[in-house]
Every structure is written in C-alpha cells, then in structure tokens.
Write a protein that holds these residues in place. Structure first.
Motif, PDB file in Angstrom:
ATOM      1  N   LYS A 298       0.809  -1.219   0.000  1.00  0.00           N
ATOM      2  CA  LYS A 298       0.000   0.000   0.000  1.00  0.00           C
ATOM      3  C   LYS A 298       0.844   1.272   0.000  1.00  0.00           C
ATOM      4  O   LYS A 298       0.458   2.281  -0.575  1.00  0.00           O
ATOM      5  N   ASN A 299       1.992   1.219   0.658  1.00  0.00           N
ATOM      6  CA  ASN A 299       2.828   2.424   0.653  1.00  0.00           C
ATOM      7  C   ASN A 299       3.304   2.770  -0.758  1.00  0.00           C
ATOM      8  O   ASN A 299       3.477   3.934  -1.100  1.00  0.00           O
ATOM      9  N   THR A 300       3.467   1.744  -1.600  1.00  0.00           N
ATOM     10  CA  THR A 300       3.809   2.008  -3.007  1.00  0.00           C
ATOM     11  C   THR A 300       2.687   2.811  -3.661  1.00  0.00           C
ATOM     12  O   THR A 300       2.945   3.780  -4.380  1.00  0.00           O
ATOM     13  N   LEU A 301       1.464   2.423  -3.379  1.00  0.00           N
ATOM     14  CA  LEU A 301       0.318   3.132  -3.965  1.00  0.00           C
ATOM     15  C   LEU A 301       0.217   4.558  -3.423  1.00  0.00           C
ATOM     16  O   LEU A 301      -0.100   5.487  -4.163  1.00  0.00           O
ATOM     17  N   ASN A 302       0.508   4.726  -2.134  1.00  0.00           N
ATOM     18  CA  ASN A 302       0.490   6.074  -1.548  1.00  0.00           C
ATOM     19  C   ASN A 302       1.546   6.955  -2.193  1.00  0.00           C
ATOM     20  O   ASN A 302       1.297   8.117  -2.517  1.00  0.00           O
ATOM     21  N   GLU A 303       2.732   6.375  -2.337  1.00  0.00           N
ATOM     22  CA  GLU A 303       3.822   7.144  -2.951  1.00  0.00           C
ATOM     23  C   GLU A 303       3.449   7.550  -4.374  1.00  0.00           C
ATOM     24  O   GLU A 303       3.685   8.688  -4.787  1.00  0.00           O
ATOM     25  N   LEU A 304       2.863   6.615  -5.108  1.00  0.00           N
ATOM     26  CA  LEU A 304       2.474   6.923  -6.490  1.00  0.00           C
ATOM     27  C   LEU A 304       1.401   8.004  -6.535  1.00  0.00           C
ATOM     28  O   LEU A 304       1.388   8.843  -7.430  1.00  0.00           O
ATOM     29  N   LEU A 305       0.528   7.967  -5.549  1.00  0.00           N
ATOM     30  CA  LEU A 305      -0.529   8.972  -5.441  1.00  0.00           C
ATOM     31  C   LEU A 305       0.074  10.378  -5.386  1.00  0.00           C
ATOM     32  O   LEU A 305      -0.424  11.316  -6.010  1.00  0.00           O
ATOM     33  N   ILE A 306       1.128  10.502  -4.627  1.00  0.00           N
ATOM     34  CA  ILE A 306       1.779  11.805  -4.440  1.00  0.00           C
ATOM     35  C   ILE A 306       2.718  12.117  -5.601  1.00  0.00           C
ATOM     36  O   ILE A 306       2.636  13.177  -6.223  1.00  0.00           O
ATOM     37  N   TYR A 307       3.618  11.173  -5.898  1.00  0.00           N
ATOM     38  CA  TYR A 307       4.679  11.477  -6.848  1.00  0.00           C
ATOM     39  C   TYR A 307       4.224  11.482  -8.306  1.00  0.00           C
ATOM     40  O   TYR A 307       4.983  11.890  -9.184  1.00  0.00           O
ATOM     41  N   SER A 308       2.991  11.048  -8.540  1.00  0.00           N
ATOM     42  CA  SER A 308       2.466  11.124  -9.912  1.00  0.00           C
ATOM     43  C   SER A 308       1.751  12.448 -10.152  1.00  0.00           C
ATOM     44  O   SER A 308       1.241  12.694 -11.246  1.00  0.00           O
ATOM     45  N   GLN A 309       1.729  13.305  -9.147  1.00  0.00           N
ATOM     46  CA  GLN A 309       1.087  14.612  -9.293  1.00  0.00           C
ATOM     47  C   GLN A 309       1.985  15.543 -10.128  1.00  0.00           C
ATOM     48  O   GLN A 309       3.202  15.373 -10.158  1.00  0.00           O
ATOM     49  N   PRO A 310       1.361  16.495 -10.815  1.00  0.00           N
ATOM     50  CA  PRO A 310       2.109  17.323 -11.782  1.00  0.00           C
ATOM     51  C   PRO A 310       3.390  17.981 -11.241  1.00  0.00           C
ATOM     52  O   PRO A 310       4.446  17.858 -11.860  1.00  0.00           O
ATOM     53  N   ALA A 311       3.305  18.649 -10.100  1.00  0.00           N
ATOM     54  CA  ALA A 311       4.492  19.376  -9.618  1.00  0.00           C
ATOM     55  C   ALA A 311       5.603  18.403  -9.217  1.00  0.00           C
ATOM     56  O   ALA A 311       6.785  18.658  -9.471  1.00  0.00           O
ATOM     57  N   SER A 312       5.219  17.289  -8.601  1.00  0.00           N
ATOM     58  CA  SER A 312       6.228  16.307  -8.203  1.00  0.00           C
ATOM     59  C   SER A 312       6.952  15.752  -9.423  1.00  0.00           C
ATOM     60  O   SER A 312       8.177  15.560  -9.402  1.00  0.00           O
ATOM     61  N   LEU A 313       6.214  15.512 -10.497  1.00  0.00           N
ATOM     62  CA  LEU A 313       6.836  15.028 -11.731  1.00  0.00           C
ATOM     63  C   LEU A 313       7.769  16.097 -12.293  1.00  0.00           C
ATOM     64  O   LEU A 313       8.885  15.802 -12.719  1.00  0.00           O
ATOM     65  N   GLN A 314       7.306  17.343 -12.273  1.00  0.00           N
ATOM     66  CA  GLN A 314       8.125  18.446 -12.770  1.00  0.00           C
ATOM     67  C   GLN A 314       9.394  18.610 -11.938  1.00  0.00           C
ATOM     68  O   GLN A 314      10.482  18.803 -12.459  1.00  0.00           O
ATOM     69  N   LYS A 315       9.226  18.475 -10.631  1.00  0.00           N
ATOM     70  CA  LYS A 315      10.352  18.638  -9.706  1.00  0.00           C
ATOM     71  C   LYS A 315      11.465  17.634 -10.008  1.00  0.00           C
ATOM     72  O   LYS A 315      12.652  17.941  -9.873  1.00  0.00           O
ATOM     73  N   ASN A 316      11.064  16.435 -10.417  1.00  0.00           N
ATOM     74  CA  ASN A 316      12.053  15.388 -10.690  1.00  0.00           C
ATOM     75  C   ASN A 316      12.603  15.424 -12.106  1.00  0.00           C
ATOM     76  O   ASN A 316      13.268  14.499 -12.544  1.00  0.00           O
ATOM     77  N   SER A 317      12.297  16.487 -12.826  1.00  0.00           N
ATOM     78  CA  SER A 317      12.749  16.570 -14.206  1.00  0.00           C
ATOM     79  C   SER A 317      13.613  17.810 -14.397  1.00  0.00           C
ATOM     80  O   SER A 317      13.385  18.841 -13.763  1.00  0.00           O
ATOM     81  N   LYS A 318      14.576  17.698 -15.274  1.00  0.00           N
ATOM     82  CA  LYS A 318      15.480  18.832 -15.503  1.00  0.00           C
ATOM     83  C   LYS A 318      14.825  19.913 -16.357  1.00  0.00           C
ATOM     84  O   LYS A 318      14.985  21.096 -16.105  1.00  0.00           O
ATOM     85  N   GLU A 319      14.114  19.452 -17.395  1.00  0.00           N
ATOM     86  CA  GLU A 319      13.486  20.431 -18.289  1.00  0.00           C
ATOM     87  C   GLU A 319      12.047  20.740 -17.856  1.00  0.00           C
ATOM     88  O   GLU A 319      11.448  19.978 -17.116  1.00  0.00           O
TER      89      GLU A 319
END
Lengths: 338, 338
Positions: A298-319
């Motif tokens: 379940k923690n994998t699903l929680n993490e995905l819930l958060i880290y799949s959000q737009p800003a989190s994805l942007q934060k992890n990207s250079k461009e």
C-alpha cells in the motif's frame, strides 16, 4: 505519528490518513489578509523565534514559500503539507515542518498559524495529542486571540471556537460504484460534517478518495468533535465494506476484470493522464485492500498517489515538461514502481 | 499453398491471406435453392465420387454439415473454410477439405460447387493456379453449366462469367484511424471492386480487417481480375504504409500508448468481449507490423483471431458457455498465448 505515505498499514484499511488542524491567531495583529509583506514576514520571524526556542532546528525546519519557485511549493501542496490557500500567499507564507513530514505549522495562511498533524490510518486521537502539545508549547510565549464566549478567534467564522478541523482520508470505490456515495454525502452533512476531495476544500474527488471532516467548530469540545468524527468514519467504513462484499459477490469477475485491467494498463501505458491514473490506482488499491492483488504494498500506492502529481513530476525533471511530457513521465514512474 | 493462420509471414506484411473462389454448377441439375434434401445429398455424393476418383482420401476429407452439431460447423466458418451461406444450408451442405486447410470445396452453398483456395500473404496467382487445377480435374468427369456468351452459369447473376471471386484480407488500422478508409471504399467501388469485413459479404469490419475483392465476374478474364486486384491491393498497402508512417511520426507516443495498452489489457483482462478483443488484437498486430512489439509472432495473432471466436471457444469447452463464460474463456486463452 507515522508518515501516512510511507505507512504499510493494514491491507484491509480503507483509511489512508488522519489529520488534525488547529487555527490560531496572535492577539493584536491583523489577520494575514490585512498584513502587508514586511509585516507578514515579521510575523513569521516572531513565530519561528518562539518555536525554535522550544523545538530543535535539528528536528524541524522552516520553508519560506517566497524563496522557493512555484514548482517546489506545489510539491508541498501535493504532499498535503500545505494548503492551496498558503500556496496563494507565497509572498509572506511559510511553514515549519518536521523531518518525518507529519507536522506542518503553516504561517500566514488564512490565519496566522495553522498547526497541522497528519498520521497514517484512523488515528485522530494521536494526531490531536501531538497538535495539542504543539499548541500549548506555542501558547506559552505567545498570546493567541481568544474570546471567553467565542473561543479562539479566526479569520473565517467557520473556524471560530476550537479552531479545530479533524479530517480522515478514505478510499471509497465501492460506494462510488454502487452510487451510494451521494447518500453518504447527505447523511454526513446532516451530522454537521462535510466530505471533500483529495486536496480539501473545493477540490474534486478523484481516485475515489474522500476527506471527511467536521464542519462545526463552535459550541462543541475538541473531544466531541473527534469522537463524533471517528464514529461517523467507522460507519462509512462499515458501509464501504458492505458495498464491497456485495459487489464482489454479485460482480466478482467484472470487479476482478476492472482491477487486473487497471494494473495491466498502469504497467504498460506510454501516456497517463493524472485523472485516469488516479482512477486506475484506485482500482489497484481496491485489489490490494480486498486481497485480489497480493504483490503490491500500500505504501507504493500512496507514494504513487503523491509522486504522480504534476508538480512532483516536474520537480524530478530537468526540463520544463509539457502536459504530454508529464503524462509520459507519469507512465514511466508508475511502470517503474509497479 | 501455405495455411495463412499458421504462417509466419513477413513482419511488415499488411496482407493476411489471399483467396480464390470459383463458382460452378452441374448442367441439368437445379441450383441448390431448388434442391430438396435427398437430391442435395445425392449431388454431394456425385461430386465426392468424382473428386475421390482423382484425389486421395488420405489428403482430403469430406465434412457433412448435416451430421455435425451447430458449434462444430460454426468453427469451420470461423476458420474461413466455409461461408455463412453454407452454414445456413446444413441439411444438404458439405465440403471437401485438405489436411492443410488451404482448400475447401463447398457443396450446395449458393451454387453446387464453390472451389475455394486460401493461402498466406499476397499470393493470388498461386491460389488461382491451385483452384484452376481442381476446377479442370473436376470438369474432366462432370459437365459444368456453361454458356458460350455468358460463361459459367451461377445462381446469382453477380457470379456469371468466370464465376471467380478473388479476395485479399488486409489489416488497415492506420487508414481507419486516419478516417481515410471511406475514401478507399469509394475508390475501390469505382474500380469494380468491393471491400468487406472479416467474414465476407454482409459482415461488419472488425479489428481493422478488410477483404478486398472483385465485384465484376463477367466480360473480364480470370487473369485480368487477378491482375487488377493485385494492383489495387498494392495501392491500398501503399496508402496504409503512408498513413502508418505519418501517424507514427505525428502521434508516435499516442500510437505506442495504444499498442502497449492493448497488449497490457489482453494480458490482464478477466473478461474480454469479442469485438473489443479484435480491436485490441489489431493494435498488437500493428505493433508487430511496425516493429514496436518484437516478442510476438504473427501466427500467434492469426491463431488468436480464429480461436477467440465464439464457436471455437465453445468447441474447446465441455459445458455450454454463457456469453460471460465465453468472455472469460476468451480472456484465459488470450492470456495463455500472449
């Protein structure tokens, strides 16, 4: 308290997290809306000074929204550490946060102080105790605006009194599928409570995730608010469980189909929109919660819930990501974790 | 000839199979529609006698539709060995078939004889040569109804003359996606040709599979029919390839997304409806044809195309399947093969 995102709580748990928030204001200082930027920042300094005279800078740190970019600040929102309102007050907004990210004290949100404690599972009392200790410690050296008759004074009258909002995040796919969620909404509102989406007030409910919280803060004690909310939440959990049993009995293969297809799509898509992703993650979560899927935590699903959000994805990207690039990055993230 | 289902033809091939069909009738005997059951069966015996005086019973066998159940007969239809019309004539219909299932001589379909040869890929000439040999051999001992002016006489005037229908099965997902298929339909009809679905006349086009065939049988030679059809098919292949290139350039990730999702769903679904299954198999086929998917053979997709059909699923099951059970069996089959 336990960080709810990382928590491997009980598989059958329908509750993701419990949250307590206390609204407080300093006496003699205008509400944040009436504070200009220098005065707002002065207030932040004052609160910090007070806070760090009691708590160690090793355990807590302050994040000043004005010295961050929009993306970094939005990540805090996506992690539920700050509210949309604080994000709109970046020029004077800040928050103090613990290492585990279970405590967040927002400054210059709607009120001077918003003490927030979030923990995993249905643990409102634990969260309240922590919030209460923080509240008391802060009050030792600061004068909170308080009225004998009205209780704590707040910018919005809906928070007057205890200044307490208790909320619980629930995963209610079966009630949604069975179209019983509307009845729950109605019943809850009659009990002086409210139900909202993933990101609180005004946010849409996505991925079958709902936040139930008290509406009334005045004329009831903190204990009553919490006890009532727990009782209501337990009833909703019960209804959700009954609905799950019913649909799994009646539409066993159809539900399994939905669950396995969701997992299949998440594991193979090249482009994943946020809203679809939340919907598919909800099916997978239901699969985990009902024991149909056994190899996902379940923690994998929680993490995905958060880290799949737009800003989190942007934060992890250079461009800077376009919407389509974000959908690609989301698909890559999900694939790598499932 | 090569059995098209088992064929591992070129990966980039857009053509699944080529088919030649010759319509023939015996002189002095009423068309099948006017034959009662005993006379119909007598005719079958007569044709068989003639056929097995030339061809060995080790290489060919006769299947009498009247001694089979509906499911077994429908499986032959799904394998493209017989036509829907023969399936509606079970009380007197039969067909002779070779071991490789590339030749099928239908008896008492619309005409007394329908000599059908199907082979893998774009190989109309090869199929025609085989059909022609069979036709000549049969004509040695039987008098076919023939008119100096009209050519071979057939039950339906659209088959008069050569009695030849040549058809090619094509996979045209890009032309469908780009909504150019209607233009192809129009262009083809102007050239005296026609385009139909997976199971011939009156069948819907499913899974982006189309059969292109000649419309005109009268006043043109067999060679002309075949040459013209090959030319048209090559042009359609060219258009499909251009459309594929264009969409893969323009919507590369979207197409990949569709292809991988299709594979993901096929590999994980619990329930699969026929029509959805054909659509998903088409995306996977496109993935294989464009080199995006590398670990799936085309003959696997051909087999799934046939064996995922309702009667084939029923044939492989002990109990009578409901629609839902069939959808489950289909999902199990697909999962096991992909």
């Amino acid at each position: 308290m336990e960080n709810w995102v990382k928590a491997k709580n009980e598989m059958e748990d329908i509750v993701l997290s419990s949250r307590i928030r206390l609204a407080r204001n300093l006496q003699g200082i205008p509400f944040p809306d009436k504070l200009d930027i220098p005065n707002g920042k002065d207030l932040v300094n004052k609160i910090e000074e007070n806070f760090y005279s009691v708590y160690s800078q090793e355990d807590y740190k302050t994040i000043y929204l004005w010295s961050n970019d929009r993306v970094s600040n939005s990540v805090y929102l996506e992690k539920h550490l700050i509210s949309p309102k604080l994000l709109n007050n970046t020029h004077k907004g800040a928050f103090i946060c613990d290492k585990e990210q279970t405590v967040s004290i927002m400054m210059n949100e709607e009120d001077h102080l918003r003490i927030q404690c979030i923990t995993a599972g249905l643990n409102l009392k634990e969260a309240y105790e922590t919030a209460n200790i923080l509240d008391n410690k802060l009050e030792e050296n600061m004068q909170f605006a308080f009225d004998e008759k009205l209780g704590y004074l707040t910018a919005c009258p809906t928070n007057l009194g205890t200044g307490l909002r208790a909320s619980v995040m629930l995963h209610l796919p079966a009630l949604v599928m069975e179209k019983e969620i509307e009845q729950v909404f109605t019943a809850i509102s009659h009990l002086g409570m409210t139900i909202r989406g993933l990101y609180g007030e005004g946010s849409r409910s996505e991925g079958n995730l709902f936040q139930v919280s008290n509406q009334v803060t005045l004329g009831v004690s903190e204990q009553e608010i919490i006890t009532n909310l727990i009782a209501v939440v337990k009833q909703i959990i019960n209804q959700e469980n009954i609905a799950r049993e019913r649909i799994l009995k009646k539409y066993n293969y159809e539900i399994q189909d939905k669950i396995y297809r969701a997992l299949g799509i998440l594991r193979s898509a090249i482009l994943l929109e946020n809203s679809e992703c939340l919907k598919l993650l909800s099916y997978v979560r239901m699969g985990v919660e009902t024991g149909i899927i056994k190899d996902i935590e379940k923690n994998t699903l929680n993490e995905l819930l958060i880290y799949s959000q737009p800003a989190s994805l942007q934060k992890n990207s250079k461009e800077t990501l376009s919407k389509k690039q974000r959908d690609m990055q989301r698909a890559i993230l999900i694939k790598s974790k499932l």
